[in-house]
Design an enzyme around this catalytic site. Structure first.
Site, PDB file in Angstrom:
ATOM      1  N   CYS A  28      -9.831  -2.209  -7.962  1.00 33.15           N
ATOM      2  CA  CYS A  28      -9.641  -3.225  -6.932  1.00 33.15           C
ATOM      3  C   CYS A  28     -10.965  -3.476  -6.208  1.00 33.15           C
ATOM      4  O   CYS A  28     -11.551  -2.561  -5.634  1.00 33.15           O
ATOM      5  CB  CYS A  28      -8.590  -2.802  -5.910  1.00 33.15           C
ATOM      6  SG  CYS A  28      -8.412  -4.055  -4.609  1.00 33.15           S
ATOM      7  N   ASN A  70       2.138  -0.625 -10.793  1.00 34.63           N
ATOM      8  CA  ASN A  70       0.699  -0.679 -10.556  1.00 34.63           C
ATOM      9  C   ASN A  70       0.381   0.170  -9.329  1.00 34.63           C
ATOM     10  O   ASN A  70       0.936  -0.049  -8.258  1.00 34.63           O
ATOM     11  CB  ASN A  70       0.275  -2.139 -10.350  1.00 34.63           C
ATOM     12  CG  ASN A  70      -1.216  -2.286 -10.154  1.00 34.63           C
ATOM     13  OD1 ASN A  70      -1.749  -1.896  -9.132  1.00 34.63           O
ATOM     14  ND2 ASN A  70      -1.888  -2.857 -11.127  1.00 34.63           N
ATOM     15  N   GLY A  95      -7.419 -14.746 -16.678  1.00 37.55           N
ATOM     16  CA  GLY A  95      -7.455 -16.194 -16.879  1.00 37.55           C
ATOM     17  C   GLY A  95      -6.483 -16.753 -17.897  1.00 37.55           C
ATOM     18  O   GLY A  95      -6.570 -17.923 -18.260  1.00 37.55           O
ATOM     19  N   THR A 151     -10.255  -8.455 -11.523  1.00 39.13           N
ATOM     20  CA  THR A 151     -11.030  -9.643 -11.151  1.00 39.13           C
ATOM     21  C   THR A 151     -12.528  -9.361 -11.105  1.00 39.13           C
ATOM     22  O   THR A 151     -12.967  -8.217 -10.951  1.00 39.13           O
ATOM     23  CB  THR A 151     -10.600 -10.137  -9.768  1.00 39.13           C
ATOM     24  OG1 THR A 151     -10.677  -9.042  -8.861  1.00 39.13           O
ATOM     25  CG2 THR A 151      -9.177 -10.673  -9.789  1.00 39.13           C
ATOM     26  N   GLY A 169      -6.490  -7.221  -0.401  1.00 40.78           N
ATOM     27  CA  GLY A 169      -6.744  -5.863   0.078  1.00 40.78           C
ATOM     28  C   GLY A 169      -5.544  -4.938  -0.028  1.00 40.78           C
ATOM     29  O   GLY A 169      -5.292  -4.113   0.854  1.00 40.78           O
ATOM     30  N   LEU A 170      -4.789  -5.098  -1.128  1.00 40.83           N
ATOM     31  CA  LEU A 170      -3.697  -4.162  -1.438  1.00 40.83           C
ATOM     32  C   LEU A 170      -2.615  -4.080  -0.372  1.00 40.83           C
ATOM     33  O   LEU A 170      -2.127  -3.004  -0.031  1.00 40.83           O
ATOM     34  CB  LEU A 170      -4.260  -2.750  -1.707  1.00 40.83           C
ATOM     35  CG  LEU A 170      -5.176  -2.624  -2.916  1.00 40.83           C
ATOM     36  CD1 LEU A 170      -5.787  -1.220  -2.985  1.00 40.83           C
ATOM     37  CD2 LEU A 170      -4.426  -2.918  -4.212  1.00 40.83           C
ATOM     38  N   SER A 191      -0.064  -7.828 -11.734  1.00 38.87           N
ATOM     39  CA  SER A 191       0.130  -7.283 -10.390  1.00 38.87           C
ATOM     40  C   SER A 191      -0.544  -8.167  -9.337  1.00 38.87           C
ATOM     41  O   SER A 191      -1.663  -8.647  -9.539  1.00 38.87           O
ATOM     42  CB  SER A 191      -0.469  -5.878 -10.338  1.00 38.87           C
ATOM     43  OG  SER A 191      -0.285  -5.317  -9.060  1.00 38.87           O
ATOM     44  N   GLY A 215      -1.923 -13.821 -14.566  1.00 40.70           N
ATOM     45  CA  GLY A 215      -2.122 -13.615 -13.130  1.00 40.70           C
ATOM     46  C   GLY A 215      -2.141 -14.892 -12.331  1.00 40.70           C
ATOM     47  O   GLY A 215      -1.101 -15.461 -11.994  1.00 40.70           O
ATOM     48  N   GLY A 251      -8.484 -16.562 -12.595  1.00 39.40           N
ATOM     49  CA  GLY A 251      -8.181 -17.921 -13.033  1.00 39.40           C
ATOM     50  C   GLY A 251      -8.828 -18.230 -14.374  1.00 39.40           C
ATOM     51  O   GLY A 251      -9.600 -17.426 -14.909  1.00 39.40           O
TER      52      GLY A 251
END
Lengths: 303, 245
Positions: free
Chosen positions: A131, A100, A245, A194, A72-73, A21, A266, A218
């Site tokens: 988030c 999502n 990652g 993340t 920020g969505l 997502s 991602g 990453g």
């Protein structure tokens, strides 16, 4: 079932590869670049009850082997996602997608999940309680076992499709949160979101991101993700969508050995628009190299 | 968008911290001036978005300023080395609105896209006037290249060390034009927005994640709704621009 296929809570995927997502929009835009039907599924852009612009710019900063984002969505809100985005996706994607969902209150999650659950294009709900880039809600629901369980129960009570809770790595004990979600009725766990990170610009001596900190993703975070998936796999009996990652076919195999049934890709999509395609095409050769007959047979194989 | 490997034909310094790189490769997706390319560099996670200065047949010209470690690596690359590049990114300038006397205004690293724009306008039989803004004489580049196109070329430097003393807004005073096209630092774009008498198109810069519309890392608000600078831009019409408070 082919040698790449996996079963995710009853949803059979041709292969375990799912763009994560926020790195793949609502899917249809990548259809300009390749046939997205080769994907196992697609995790759609995080959707909230109301439309959101997101954070002011800059939202992106570079790191060694990774990046920070503080988007920020940003999304058009669940009603427009259903009326505009899903029909566009449907034109170029014949498989079920992962919806999502994010929220700022329990009621938000319930409202949005209930609506997305009813959409034909949706096969699985991925509830983002992790988030890091919004001030209220988001990660705050995913940092305690109690609130994670509360959201899980509430969403499960209004939905029919499998519910996967997407967890944050920014916690003391991710295992206890995963277990709480399982006990509250979650069908699976998606992990990891993340890691919290920050970069500071040496010229103006201020954080690069307007939001100051952002989510670190990453290849740099891959070992963190593998370790967390490995530990959670030992503690729960529901499937895990592993992410963090993942960049190559070998990474996919490693993540599955740690305990993932499916794997999201991602940040790699943002650098290589063909990342998922390359991984899927590279999997058979990588499996041959490591003498793996079927991917399903290696899930949790490192334990 | 197309991903392909380009070979460096030449890479030379044009002015203070400013380099011109000529590359050979597949340019078929570059369809309009004002588009950009996104370059993968060994050792760096994100690609580097750089505007197209010119594209003709299989030759791509870019001009970049050394502003960080990535562009520093680029400056040290030599003929024959290869780069993985995404081409054909961004909307580019819409030429049909130019009228017969368009004004092209480039500031610093915003000068390069004006070059291909001038070439394309001339091909359509339109003769633009170009105004180039720099901080000082040692940063001036491409004046001769623009003049060689046979168009009126005005240079301004902020410190007055070359050409007109002042900003591009000083240099455009009294000019007669039908439309304007610009690219440069946001402060310059805002000043032009406030000081131009016609409609026009402005090209914006942003820190980008992907460069092709996937990550929402560079979304700006416009009067026509949210737009991704990389995909729906970088060129916005004057009428839709909404400035941050």
């Amino acid at each position: 079932m082919g040698r790449l296929s996996v079963n995710l809570s009853g949803l059979v995927l041709d292969n375990p590869i799912i763009p994560a997502s926020g790195t793949f929009g609502f899917g249809y835009e990548f259809a300009e670049y390749y046939d997205i039907n080769i994907l196992g599924s697609i995790s759609l852009k995080g959707t909230t009850k109301d439309p959101r612009y997101g954070n002011p710019l800059p939202r992106i900063a570079e790191c060694s082997s990774g990046m920070l984002n503080a988007v920020g969505l940003q999304n058009p809100g669940v009603d427009k996602v259903i009326s505009e985005e899903l029909p566009k996706l449907r034109k170029c994607f014949s498989k079920k997608a992962v919806a999502n969902v994010s929220g700022f209150s329990l009621e938000d999650y319930v409202y949005t999940c209930e609506k997305m659950d009813k959409q034909e294009e949706v096969g699985i709900l991925e509830v983002n309680i992790s988030c890091p880039n919004v001030k209220h809600g988001g990660m705050s629901f995913g940092t305690s076992a109690e609130s994670a369980a509360e959201i899980t129960r509430a969403v499960k009570s209004v939905t029919k499709k499998p519910v996967y809770m997407k967890l944050s790595p920014n916690v003391t004990d991710i295992v206890s949160i995963a277990k709480a979600c399982e006990e509250a009725g979650a069908d699976g766990i998606a992990m990891i979101n993340t890691l919290l990170g920050m970069r500071i610009n040496l010229r103006d001596k201020k954080p690069i991101l307007f939001n100051k900190s952002g989510g670190f993703s990453g290849s740099a975070i891959f070992p963190v993700a593998v370790s967390m998936v490995y530990r959670v796999y030992e503690a729960i009996n529901i499937p895990i969508i592993g992410m963090g990652g993942v960049t190559t076919a070998e990474d996919v195999i490693e993540m599955m050995l740690a305990g993932a049934t499916a794997v999201e890709v991602g940040a790699a999509n943002l650098i290589e628009p063909y990342a998922c395609k390359n991984i899927i095409e590279g999997l058979p050769a990588a499996m041959d190299k490591y003498k793996i007959d079927s991917l399903e047979s290696i899930i949790g194989g490192a334990h | 968008m197309k991903q392909s490997i380009f070979k460096i034909v030449s890479n030379k310094k044009l002015a203070d911290i400013t380099y011109e790189m000529v590359l050979q490769g597949d340019c078929t997706d570059i369809t309009r001036p004002g588009q950009f390319v996104n370059i993968k560099l060994d050792g760096f996670f994100l690609r580097r978005p750089i505007s197209v200065c010119n594209s003709k047949d299989d030759i791509l010209t870019i001009i970049y300023k050394v502003v960080g470690k990535g562009t520093e690596v680029m400056a040290n690359m030599t003929e024959g080395e290869e780069l993985d590049i995404l081409t054909g990114l961004g909307n580019g300038y819409e030429l049909s609105k130019s009228g017969d006397k368009p004004l092209l205004i480039g500031g610093g690293a915003g000068v390069p896209p004006m070059y291909m724009l001038a070439i394309e306008l001339i091909k359509k039989g339109v003769t633009p006037t170009v105004v180039l803004g720099f901080n000082k004489k040692s940063e001036v580049f491409y004046e001769e290249e623009f003049k060689a196109l046979g168009i009126k070329t005005i240079v301004a430097t902020a410190d007055g060390s070359y050409g007109i003393k002042g900003f591009v807004t000083d240099a455009i005073k009294g000019l007669d034009y039908t439309y304007f096209y610009t690219c440069g630092p946001e402060m310059m774009l805002k000043a032009l927005y406030d000081n131009t008498t016609t409609s026009g198109q402005l090209s914006f810069e942003a820190r980008m994640g992907c460069g092709f519309g996937a990550c929402m890392g560079c979304t700006c608000e416009t009067l026509y709704g949210n737009k991704r600078i990389c995909k729906d831009g970088p060129v916005l019409e004057k009428e839709e621009v909404k400035w941050a408070d």
